[in-house]
Design a protein around this motif. Structure first.
Motif, PDB file in Angstrom:
ATOM      1  N   PRO A  90       0.838  -1.213   0.000  1.00 38.51           N
ATOM      2  CA  PRO A  90       0.000   0.000   0.000  1.00 38.51           C
ATOM      3  C   PRO A  90       0.868   1.256   0.000  1.00 38.51           C
TER       4      PRO A  90
ATOM      5  N   VAL B   3      -3.896   4.144  -2.119  1.00 36.01           N
ATOM      6  CA  VAL B   3      -4.978   3.957  -1.150  1.00 36.01           C
ATOM      7  C   VAL B   3      -5.968   5.126  -1.169  1.00 36.01           C
TER       8      VAL B   3
ATOM      9  N   ALA C 250      -6.323  -2.390  -0.058  1.00 38.23           N
ATOM     10  CA  ALA C 250      -5.497  -2.237  -1.260  1.00 38.23           C
ATOM     11  C   ALA C 250      -5.351  -3.569  -1.980  1.00 38.23           C
TER      12      ALA C 250
ATOM     13  N   ARG D 188      -8.488  -4.055  -3.851  1.00 38.11           N
ATOM     14  CA  ARG D 188      -8.484  -3.166  -5.027  1.00 38.11           C
ATOM     15  C   ARG D 188      -7.644  -3.773  -6.150  1.00 38.11           C
TER      16      ARG D 188
END
Length: 360
Positions: A285, A313, A350, A353
């Motif tokens: 991250p 982030v 993260a 994601r």
């Protein structure tokens, strides 16, 4: 070993799928919280006498500090009906027989009998159960509607019913289903190994993304190797050998009082740096500032074995807060909430994601 007590049920505090939380009066010891799994022991009612295991209660454990209902001796549940030959919690007094997704009597046996590939499905691996909600928050903020399946191995709690997070995430539509692997049980599907659990998640439940992390109540000894989450490295190997895309979620903290967990936890460095023999994408991250620089430097130690993937982030704090509000799930790790250890949740989000990006 075990502290045995008898108690009397005073009332029901709350319940969620698979579990009932009770107030139980224990002789000469007052009233305490107790937890029962109706599928195992039947449903205790006020006035029932219950046999309890009070070991965790006496030890003052955190998430697991309940008196556990072992039996309702005066009102036994009916015998189970239907097929099922998988025995879990084997050779313990509470061993249970369940239908495995991969056993011969299962309607999924033909699909799984010769199955050998995840066909590139992203699998996000984390070492703590508390990473599940933030991983899903990051995934679904980037890819609404993605079908996520959780694979729960047996490093922490054995009954999936213990996790309120699973129940809340499923009720909110954030989690499609759970597969319990090894000695763990209580998922939507049961599997003998992590490998068959991963295959069932993809081929039976049609997962877009799989999240694999131990159940609640991990076990740690303050040593390099004595931590149940070390199995995260073994999970990376399982995903890779089955042709999935392993995504490693780092355990990061700036709120833990233990120096070995500040920045990147030594458990992540051990699990991914020593145990994981297959190559994974390790999500780093981009936290910014001096702390973010420290995290990146610690993660760099994993770069020889794995691909380091920096992930921004931006917007994830808002996505986490929205998920907590909209899904009714409590973001918490080791007693710390979003405002007490935000970077832990950002790191997990993260990873979610990045898994979403792999679906493109």
């Amino acid at each position: 070993m075990i502290r045995w007590r008898k108690g009397t049920v005073e009332g029901v505090r709350r319940e969620w799928p698979g579990a009932v939380e009770l107030d139980v009066s224990i002789d000469s010891d007052g009233t305490h919280r107790a937890l029962a799994y109706p599928a195992l022991v039947g449903r205790p009612e006020p006035g029932d006498t219950v046999l309890l295991n009070t070991t965790a209660l006496a030890m003052g454990l955190g998430t697991g500090g309940y008196a556990m209902v072992v039996a309702v001796p005066d009102r036994l549940p009916p015998d189970p009906q239907g097929p099922g030959h998988l025995v879990k919690a084997r050779y313990t007094p509470l061993q249970a027989t369940l239908l495995g997704a991969d056993e011969q009597d299962s309607p999924h046996h033909e699909v799984l009998r010769d199955a050998d590939s995840l066909d590139g499905t992203p699998v996000v691996v984390a070492d703590l159960h508390s990473a599940l909600p933030p991983i899903l928050a990051g995934l679904l903020a980037a890819r609404p509607g993605a079908r996520a399946v959780y694979v729960m191995p047996d490093g922490g709690a054995l009954p999936a019913w213990f996790s309120m997070s699973i129940a809340q995430l499923k009720a909110a539509g954030a989690l499609y289903a759970t597969v319990t692997a090894g000695q763990a049980f209580g998922g939507d599907l049961e599997a003998v190994t992590v490998h068959t659990a991963l295959l069932a998640a993809r081929l039976v439940l049609d997962a877009d993304v799989i999240v694999l992390a131990q159940g609640p109540g991990n076990l740690g000894t303050g040593t390099k190797w004595g931590f149940s989450g070390v199995s995260a490295g073994e999970a990376i190997n399982a995903v890779a050998v089955l042709g999935g895309r392993p995504v490693a979620s780092l355990r990061v903290s700036d709120g833990d009082a233990r120096p070995r967990h500040v920045g990147v936890s030594h458990h992540s460095l051990t699990a991914y740096g020593r145990v994981a023999l297959a190559r994974a994408q390790v999500v780093v991250p981009e936290l910014g500032g001096a702390f973010g620089t420290e995290v990146a430097a610690q993660a760099a130690a994993l770069g020889e074995r794995h691909e380091l993937v920096p992930v921004g982030v931006e917007g994830l704090a808002e996505a986490l807060a929205a998920a907590e509000r909209d899904w009714g799930v409590r973001m918490s790790t080791m007693g710390r909430r979003l405002d007490g250890d935000l970077v832990y949740f950002l790191a997990a989000a993260a990873a979610g994601r990045h898994a979403a990006a792999l679906l493109d």
